[in-house]
Design a protein around this motif. Sequence first.
Motif: not given
Length: 573
Positions: A90, A135, A228, A330, A360
């Motif tokens: 991320v 995010w 996250t 996503t 990720s």
Amino acid sequence: MGILINLIKSESLSFREHPIPCLFPMSHPLCLSCCAYVLIVTAVYWVSEAVPLGAAALVPAFLYPLFGVLKSSEVAAEYCKDTTLLLMGVICLAASIEKWNLHKRIALRMVMIAGAKPGMLVLGFMCCTVFLSMWLSNTSTTAMVMPIAEAVLQQLISTGVADTQEDSETVEATEDDCLSGTAALSLPAKEKESKDSRYPTKRDHMICKCLSLSITYAATIGGLITITGTSTNLIFAEQFNNRYPDAKVINFGTWFIFSFPIAIIMLLLTWVWLHFLFLGCNFRETCSLSKKRKTRREMLSERKIHDEYIKLGPISYPEVVTGVFFILMTLLWFTREPGFVPGWTSLFEKKGYRTDATVSVLLGFLLFLIPARRPFSRAPRTTAGDGSAERDPDPLAPMITWKDFQNLMPWEIVILVGGGYALAAGCKVSGLSVWIGRQLEPMSGLPPWMVTLLACLLVSAVTEFASNPATLTVFLPILSALSETLQINPLHTLIPATMCVSFGVMLPVGNPPNAIVFSYGHVQISDMVKAGFGVNLIGVLVVMLAIMTWGVPLFNLTEFPEWAIDRNVTGSL
């Protein structure tokens, strides 16, 4: 804490009678005392912040092996888990978003849509902050959005003295004005501030307060939506999956379905609360989209925002790539194991090998490989913070570099989360969590909603003075043991507590976004306490509403699940 101290005292008496070191027989009572001691020492360091949080999280790494609770290799394994890789992926995407100023383009576009009317301006900034905070970290989002908001605020108040008379002429008088005592939009509220004030009118000061506080609250709300979105969500997910490995109920999709309605309700109620507190309740005037009701300086502010957006130039190739990766990540998270239909992991023969971290890390790794220059084109525009255009001399320069990743990677949070896992592992092996659960048996007469409400209120109060990750790390094992003892679905208490730990919004020390907003000088501590108390109350009530309504069928909260029964039986043994 008192329970743990009493445990140490009682077990120390037992140790004087039987001074046998607890290195191998983990069932010996001394292990409970040692584990409780390590837990207390770590918690004190976390709450007092006498040393950095990351350094305090290393206490179990040397005390557990010294006391014979866990081997050094076993403790070390707790400091790097699946969520660590999830966070790293991320952060790679966040580094690309920040490097190519995609966040600034999104924020300015949403504010342009909202307009410069105070009420709609606040709502527009809150919406874009919530979206980005889903995010990016809450701290990074606040640090990104506040400079944009500050530029808009300065434009709003720069013409305040000259336009006071114009404003009074353009505002249409209404008989149903319902103005709060702290902020008024009629002529009395537009009296000049003192000569030493940086604000032309009291109304301008109230707009600055409202917009500044709305950004830190919106960052907190946005962090609730995704697993996250904030470090506390990651702590909960990893500790829950470690304690209940057979419970396949917490993933990106289920968390989003549960938390997204919470965020929407909280966003609207928080906006209404801040509007009432600082702008009054004349929503018709402050939220009108009619061009006829716009003042001169509101039009100038809209022009300023539009000029800032024009400076970004046309959307660049790196921004497109980043946006595609954002959408792809996503979608892959949502469709991995949606629950109601087979996910893409069902295409593989071996089950359980692929998690959200797999997606990720894969996409994050590709950002180091894909060139930032469009194929068969000239060198790309690298957008600097001031919107200037530069040329990248390296034709194969990737979307992000390791330095970009390092600048954003919160290693302290990684170690802090690992320290929480280590404490949880020690409590499990030594039997401390079971012992604590037995001490809480007198609460068995309370209904589940009352236990959850007490947990939410306690956690939200403690987190005002201690860091959010540290507070949650201390409370999760205790609440898990309590749920098992009372035969309540652990998710009934753990999820609300995880969300409420983010509601430390009453003081600048509550969380970093609060401190960032406070540093701009528009709000005082009394403003934060007054506004934060209402936001805290809204959050607790909305979370309780969610866990008692749509959370029940989503997580099957009416039954004590088999995965918790198995864990309870194993722990007792």
